[in-house]
Design a protein around this motif. Sequence first.
Motif, mmCIF file in Angstrom:
data_model
loop_
_atom_site.group_PDB
_atom_site.id
_atom_site.type_symbol
_atom_site.label_atom_id
_atom_site.label_comp_id
_atom_site.label_asym_id
_atom_site.label_seq_id
_atom_site.Cartn_x
_atom_site.Cartn_y
_atom_site.Cartn_z
ATOM 1 N N THR A 98 31.782 40.558 48.727
ATOM 2 C CA THR A 98 31.442 39.662 49.830
ATOM 3 C C THR A 98 32.717 39.287 50.562
ATOM 4 O OG1 THR A 98 30.319 37.610 50.436
ATOM 5 C CG2 THR A 98 31.617 37.561 48.434
ATOM 6 N N SER A 99 32.574 38.995 51.838
ATOM 7 C CA SER A 99 33.722 38.638 52.677
ATOM 8 C C SER A 99 34.059 37.165 52.486
ATOM 9 C CB SER A 99 33.396 38.926 54.145
ATOM 10 O OG SER A 99 34.448 38.516 54.979
ATOM 11 N N MET A 100 35.310 36.893 52.110
ATOM 12 C CA MET A 100 35.767 35.525 51.936
ATOM 13 C C MET A 100 36.380 34.992 53.235
ATOM 14 S SD MET A 100 38.162 34.050 48.843
ATOM 15 C CE MET A 100 39.338 35.381 49.057
ATOM 16 N N ALA A 101 37.026 35.839 53.978
ATOM 17 C CA ALA A 101 37.600 35.541 55.296
ATOM 18 C C ALA A 101 37.842 36.879 55.966
ATOM 19 C CB ALA A 101 38.882 34.727 55.171
ATOM 20 N N GLU A 102 38.322 36.854 57.189
ATOM 21 C CA GLU A 102 38.608 38.108 57.867
ATOM 22 C C GLU A 102 39.679 38.888 57.104
ATOM 23 O OE1 GLU A 102 39.749 39.781 62.328
ATOM 24 O OE2 GLU A 102 39.727 37.626 61.907
ATOM 25 N N SER A 103 39.345 40.117 56.712
ATOM 26 C CA SER A 103 40.240 41.008 55.958
ATOM 27 C C SER A 103 40.529 40.507 54.547
ATOM 28 C CB SER A 103 41.567 41.216 56.710
ATOM 29 O OG SER A 103 41.322 41.759 57.986
ATOM 30 N N SER A 104 39.725 39.605 54.024
ATOM 31 C CA SER A 104 39.853 39.138 52.635
ATOM 32 C C SER A 104 38.470 39.161 51.991
ATOM 33 C CB SER A 104 40.448 37.731 52.572
ATOM 34 O OG SER A 104 41.753 37.709 53.097
ATOM 35 N N TYR A 105 38.390 39.785 50.822
ATOM 36 C CA TYR A 105 37.089 40.011 50.206
ATOM 37 C C TYR A 105 37.143 39.642 48.722
ATOM 38 C CZ TYR A 105 36.695 42.853 54.420
ATOM 39 O OH TYR A 105 36.711 43.278 55.718
ATOM 40 N N LEU A 106 36.015 39.148 48.227
ATOM 41 C CA LEU A 106 35.863 38.874 46.804
ATOM 42 C C LEU A 106 35.000 39.965 46.184
ATOM 43 C CD1 LEU A 106 35.240 35.035 46.345
ATOM 44 C CD2 LEU A 106 37.284 36.337 45.766
ATOM 45 N N LEU A 107 35.335 40.346 44.949
ATOM 46 C CA LEU A 107 34.558 41.319 44.203
ATOM 47 C C LEU A 107 34.199 40.725 42.852
ATOM 48 C CD1 LEU A 107 37.150 43.134 45.644
ATOM 49 C CD2 LEU A 107 35.487 44.892 45.081
ATOM 50 N N GLY A 108 32.932 40.783 42.490
ATOM 51 C CA GLY A 108 32.475 40.327 41.187
ATOM 52 C C GLY A 108 32.021 41.513 40.358
ATOM 53 N N THR A 109 32.513 41.618 39.124
ATOM 54 C CA THR A 109 32.233 42.779 38.296
ATOM 55 C C THR A 109 31.759 42.365 36.907
ATOM 56 O OG1 THR A 109 34.464 42.958 37.349
ATOM 57 C CG2 THR A 109 34.073 44.034 39.476
ATOM 58 N N ILE A 110 31.048 43.288 36.244
ATOM 59 C CA ILE A 110 30.733 43.200 34.826
ATOM 60 C C ILE A 110 31.110 44.543 34.214
ATOM 61 C CG2 ILE A 110 28.957 42.800 33.074
ATOM 62 C CD1 ILE A 110 27.318 41.319 35.108
ATOM 63 N N ASP A 111 31.798 44.526 33.072
ATOM 64 C CA ASP A 111 32.160 45.783 32.428
ATOM 65 C C ASP A 111 31.185 46.098 31.299
ATOM 66 O OD1 ASP A 111 32.865 44.264 30.216
ATOM 67 O OD2 ASP A 111 35.001 44.336 30.623
ATOM 68 N N ASP A 112 31.435 47.219 30.616
ATOM 69 C CA ASP A 112 30.518 47.674 29.570
ATOM 70 C C ASP A 112 30.545 46.795 28.328
ATOM 71 O OD1 ASP A 112 33.107 48.417 29.052
ATOM 72 O OD2 ASP A 112 32.588 50.328 28.113
ATOM 73 N N MET A 113 31.474 45.865 28.225
ATOM 74 C CA MET A 113 31.536 44.922 27.115
ATOM 75 C C MET A 113 30.930 43.572 27.480
ATOM 76 S SD MET A 113 32.778 46.716 24.725
ATOM 77 C CE MET A 113 33.120 45.469 23.493
ATOM 78 N N GLY A 114 30.369 43.453 28.677
ATOM 79 C CA GLY A 114 29.743 42.207 29.092
ATOM 80 C C GLY A 114 30.703 41.155 29.574
ATOM 81 N N VAL A 115 31.887 41.551 30.030
ATOM 82 C CA VAL A 115 32.887 40.613 30.551
ATOM 83 C C VAL A 115 32.808 40.607 32.078
ATOM 84 C CG1 VAL A 115 35.334 40.021 30.690
ATOM 85 C CG2 VAL A 115 34.398 40.983 28.576
ATOM 86 N N ALA A 116 32.683 39.425 32.673
ATOM 87 C CA ALA A 116 32.614 39.276 34.132
ATOM 88 C C ALA A 116 33.979 38.870 34.665
ATOM 89 C CB ALA A 116 31.563 38.246 34.513
ATOM 90 N N ARG A 117 34.358 39.462 35.778
ATOM 91 C CA ARG A 117 35.651 39.177 36.399
ATOM 92 C C ARG A 117 35.468 38.955 37.892
ATOM 93 N NH1 ARG A 117 36.567 43.147 32.564
ATOM 94 N NH2 ARG A 117 38.276 42.767 31.090
ATOM 95 N N VAL A 118 36.427 38.237 38.475
ATOM 96 C CA VAL A 118 36.458 37.994 39.918
ATOM 97 C C VAL A 118 37.761 38.564 40.453
ATOM 98 C CG1 VAL A 118 36.343 36.293 41.768
ATOM 99 C CG2 VAL A 118 35.094 35.903 39.639
ATOM 100 N N PHE A 119 37.660 39.444 41.432
ATOM 101 C CA PHE A 119 38.820 40.069 42.068
ATOM 102 C C PHE A 119 38.856 39.679 43.540
ATOM 103 C CE2 PHE A 119 37.659 42.815 38.559
ATOM 104 C CZ PHE A 119 38.867 43.181 37.984
ATOM 105 N N ALA A 120 40.019 39.856 44.131
ATOM 106 C CA ALA A 120 40.188 39.685 45.575
ATOM 107 C C ALA A 120 40.869 40.921 46.134
ATOM 108 C CB ALA A 120 41.008 38.446 45.895
ATOM 109 N N TYR A 121 40.351 41.426 47.258
ATOM 110 C CA TYR A 121 41.008 42.508 47.979
ATOM 111 C C TYR A 121 41.635 41.905 49.228
ATOM 112 C CZ TYR A 121 41.716 46.545 50.969
ATOM 113 O OH TYR A 121 42.275 47.476 51.812
ATOM 114 N N HIS A 122 42.969 41.972 49.290
ATOM 115 C CA HIS A 122 43.713 41.345 50.388
ATOM 116 C C HIS A 122 44.983 42.153 50.634
ATOM 117 C CE1 HIS A 122 45.060 38.030 52.976
ATOM 118 N NE2 HIS A 122 46.246 38.148 52.399
ATOM 119 N N CYS A 123 45.199 42.499 51.890
ATOM 120 C CA CYS A 123 46.414 43.229 52.288
ATOM 121 C C CYS A 123 46.598 44.495 51.448
ATOM 122 C CB CYS A 123 47.647 42.331 52.184
ATOM 123 S SG CYS A 123 47.657 40.969 53.360
#
Length: 594
Positions: A98-123
């Motif tokens: 999802t877009s957090m701001a212009e050219s900044s995005y959040l990513l929410g993930t779950i891995d095969d062990m059931g761990v959830a993480r929050v990432f940001a894509y920026h620059c």
Amino acid sequence: MATLPQLAWPGSVPGGIVFNEDTEMEAVCKAETSRAEALELSKATQLPESTNCLTCSEDGRYLGLGHSQGLSVWCTSSLTCAADWLEDRLEITSLQMTSMAESSYLLGTIDDMGVARVFAYHCDTIHLLSVVNIMEDINKRSICLAFELFHGGQYAAATISCNGAVWLEVHHFPSETWLKELEMVASQTQEPNFLGGVKWSPLSVATKIKPPQIPAGTALEGPHTVQVADFLTYFSALDVDTRSRQEKEQSFNTNAEKRKQTNGSTRCCTQHFLLPCAQFSSDRSQRELPVAVCVWWTGDHNLLQYSLQKAPKNKPDVEPMPDVLWPNAKKILCSAVSRCTRYIALGLDSALVSVWDRQSGSQLSVVSMSTPDCAISRIQFADHWHVSTDEVHLLLVCKSGAIHRVTTGRGRPCCTMPLTESPKDNGDLPTTSTSVPFLQSTFLVVQRNGKMFLQDVINKTTVRCLIPPKSHLIATPCNPVYALNTKRQTLFIRGDQDSSCRASSKDDKDGQSHLLIFRFGECDILKQFIVSPPDSPQQEETQSFVSLEETCNLYLQQRALSVDERNKALAQTWKQLQETAAMAQQRHSRAAAK
């Protein structure tokens, strides 16, 4: 607890006008599919190994990929990797963006062990901001079953399971602080002495919701002994009583091993974020932030609504109480909310559909499907099909593969129409049937046999078949890996090389998966179907209320329009009650005679 709305029994009475199904529909659809021309593949490019999930950003600029080594972000215009985050022996199985701001995005993930993480894509860099369920004690290992980001990145909902217990955590993200920290990191990385190791601002739990429990010593004695303040306890007791009876019946009819699996199964929940209904605030940014979350638990009859107000600092562990209770006579199977979140639709057991209007706090309609044995597996709003402001369009997908359209509204009869019948051949069973937001009245259908096509569900015709190259097949057609890019009017879907072609291939890399790209905007036939859905959910609200008096007047007008429908429902309810009472009296008489 706030005052509860009307406690009607949605699903207790049939309603609406039902049209007979077209028995020749299946043959017509197959004939149309065979005559439909194929949409040419626009492009294909190689994917990372074991790509499990795809997602697109709302602005259509980027494509997120979750795979066996982490995640990557690709530019959709050039199909080149803009950034990746890699870690050995970590496999991403679920991904949202999802877009957090212009050219900044959040990513929410779950891995095969059931761990959830929050990432940001920026620059052009992916940053790990937080791990949602950190495992501090191996004996208390928590598993994230589902993780959903709200549009804009201010909130996220995570369903957590630990040692047989399950609960829902709604997290509030420090989005503004994260943006400042990302800008600071981006500027510092230009310095030669930058060592990294940034400590990001932590998440905060807005609310923690557990399955409703009956207070100790509470007995379900009947509706005549229930006080107004005890509605929540009463309906929670009904759910517990119904579940216990169903478990006993299942245990009686199954062997010991199946009984063990039934009793040990984990309850899951489904949640939806809710925006403000009445537009009393002039601040548009506040209207686009969720104010509540509605939740229902597997096997329950009740939909509960919780406020997202933070818990008092002096009582951080106080269990939240629902503000609104939406009871149902039948078990909830699936649910959906409209983009503006004003309407909530529930697919119930016994082929019933209940639609609630949050703005008026009353029930919009109850619809009984034409076939009582039709088990509803998924329900969704077709918001972009609106032809008038007081109509609501729903699409129902049944377990049998049949698809139905429901049109309803305040003061008008409900109408159900079959769009596709259940296929006779198991290979033709649709595994994916989803409305395409940018194509008017068009469905994307993927079948178990790997066939894929676009269907005009109004005219019941196949518009275009989507055929991969001869050397490839649609990967995992029972659960295809795909993403729809609304802005670029494009379908991205994973294709695996056909094993027969792989044997004759000289290049080992040809055995890897490819990203197949179908651009709908380049097809002249599809251009007539293309529409522009609203960018913001609040753009769908056509009425604005500036005072509580106007909202009350609207409610009274809607009640007046639906008086005939409600009188018919009331008469039908009394008829069913009399029949049930007569049957109960007969059973009692037979038992007394013995």
